[in-house]
Scaffold this active site. Structure first.
Site, PDB file in Angstrom:
ATOM      1  N   TYR A 144      40.154  49.507  74.446  1.00 38.54           N
ATOM      2  CA  TYR A 144      39.371  50.484  73.679  1.00 38.54           C
ATOM      3  C   TYR A 144      40.261  51.673  73.305  1.00 38.54           C
ATOM      4  CZ  TYR A 144      36.076  54.312  72.817  1.00 38.54           C
ATOM      5  OH  TYR A 144      35.418  55.393  72.273  1.00 38.54           O
ATOM      6  N   LYS A 148      41.659  53.325  69.769  1.00 40.63           N
ATOM      7  CA  LYS A 148      41.434  54.734  69.416  1.00 40.63           C
ATOM      8  C   LYS A 148      42.749  55.404  69.000  1.00 40.63           C
ATOM      9  CE  LYS A 148      38.025  56.841  69.696  1.00 40.63           C
ATOM     10  NZ  LYS A 148      36.985  57.071  68.665  1.00 40.63           N
TER      11      LYS A 148
END
Length: 345
Positions: A144, A148
């Protein structure tokens, strides 16, 4: 003419406006007199003052109608980190953001404020008062976060004064508050199953937790000041409560506020980390035979047992940022907002 210009400058779109942060953002913008569009995959709430556009973030033809006549865009759409869906993280955080940038340029949007994350510089080791000048993590704590990083790089590099298009990124850390579907409900669920009796480490590691209204305040400040020759252009800014607190003290205040016991026993950090690492290896070996999703992982041990708090000096200097809600008030308001999770005395 001047009135129409002011009204046009008050029109904005919140991408991901049906989510936890997005809903708070929409409510604050409406209160401030903005005309607000919400773009999301689903309509998460009712508000007669808001125009909703539903669609797929990765389809420009879905997104464009929500951007017509809009001056500023807040991009806070993202899958929850706990979903552990690598394909979805890449699709939404990276590919979707490329589509957002393309659609913004095509629609004539002038300002884009991205919701990034302070974890883009975190590698599982101590960060004390970290600034935005820290390099991106070479070994991100999870996939994740890896996406980002890709997302933030894409947005900041898209800043283009020659096209009258300005971008900035807000890096909050540990967002919490009323209606949060993650931190408090997951914490209470763990307490109900007897999983909150132990703390990792000596309990002294300071961490930033940030009230959702303060995160919203930082986003709106950034959008209002993002313009040609602004020091915000193409830069990232930490937004926190600016009150680092021991990680386990914060969790304990939430737990005891809802009538659950605080953690009483300590596990040495090194022991917890290597146990989590061993468990991860076992899961990896068994993955061809059975699907497992352990919650006790090295990444979560690192988040619970290390220092990770960040400096807001850049936001204070260039945006005039000051958290409107103190940590004490934020915790009290958060606890009060979950009466349905309170344990009977």
């Amino acid at each position: 003419m001047a009135t129409r210009l002011r009204q046009a400058n008050k029109k904005c779109t919140v991408i991901g406006g049906s989510g936890f942060l997005g809903q708070h953002m929409v409510e604050s913008l409406v209160e401030k007199g903005y005309s607000v569009n919400v773009f999301d995959i689903q309509k998460g709430f009712e508000n007669s003052k808001v125009q909703f556009f539903l669609g797929d973030l990765c389809r420009k033809e879905d997104l464009l109608p929500a951007l017509q006549g809009v001056v500023m865009v807040f991009h806070c759409a993202s899958p929850t980190p706990s979903s552990n869906n690598r394909e979805l993280f890449y699709k939404v955080n990276y590919l979707g953001t490329k589509v957002v940038l393309e659609a913004c340029r095509e629609a004539g949007v002038q300002k884009l404020v991205l919701t990034s994350s302070a974890s883009v510089v975190f590698e599982g080791t101590d960060i004390k008062g970290g600034t935005e000048d820290l390099p991106y993590a070479k070994k991100p704590i999870d996939y994740y976060t890896e996406t980002k990083i890709l997302q933030e790089k894409e947005v900041l590099s898209a800043n283009a004064p020659e096209r009258n298009f300005f971008t900035t990124a807000i890096r909050p850390h540990g967002i919490f508050g009323p209606r949060d579907p993650q931190l408090v409900p997951i914490l209470i669920q763990a307490a109900k199953h007897g999983k909150m009796k132990f703390m990792i480490g000596d309990g002294k590691n300071l961490v930033d937790f940030t009230f959702v209204e303060n995160v919203v305040h930082g986003h709106i400040l950034a959008a209002e000041q993002l313009q040609r020759d602004s020091p915000l252009c193409g830069k990232a800014f930490h937004i926190t409560n600016d009150e680092p607190i021991p990680f386990w003290e914060f969790l304990s205040r939430i737990l005891t506020g809802l009538n659950y016991e605080a953690p009483r026993y300590r596990i040495p950090y090194w022991l917890a980390y290597y146990l989590a690492l061993l468990l991860s290896l076992v899961v990896l070996l068994l993955s061809p035979l059975v699907a497992l999703s352990p919650t006790f992982t090295p990444m979560r041990v690192a988040l619970a047992g290390t220092f990770h708090y960040y400096s807001c000096e850049r936001a204070k200097k260039h945006m005039g940022y000051k958290p409107p809600v103190s940590l004490d008030e934020a915790v009290a308001r958060t606890v009060e907002s979950y009466p349905h999770l309170r344990r009977d005395a």
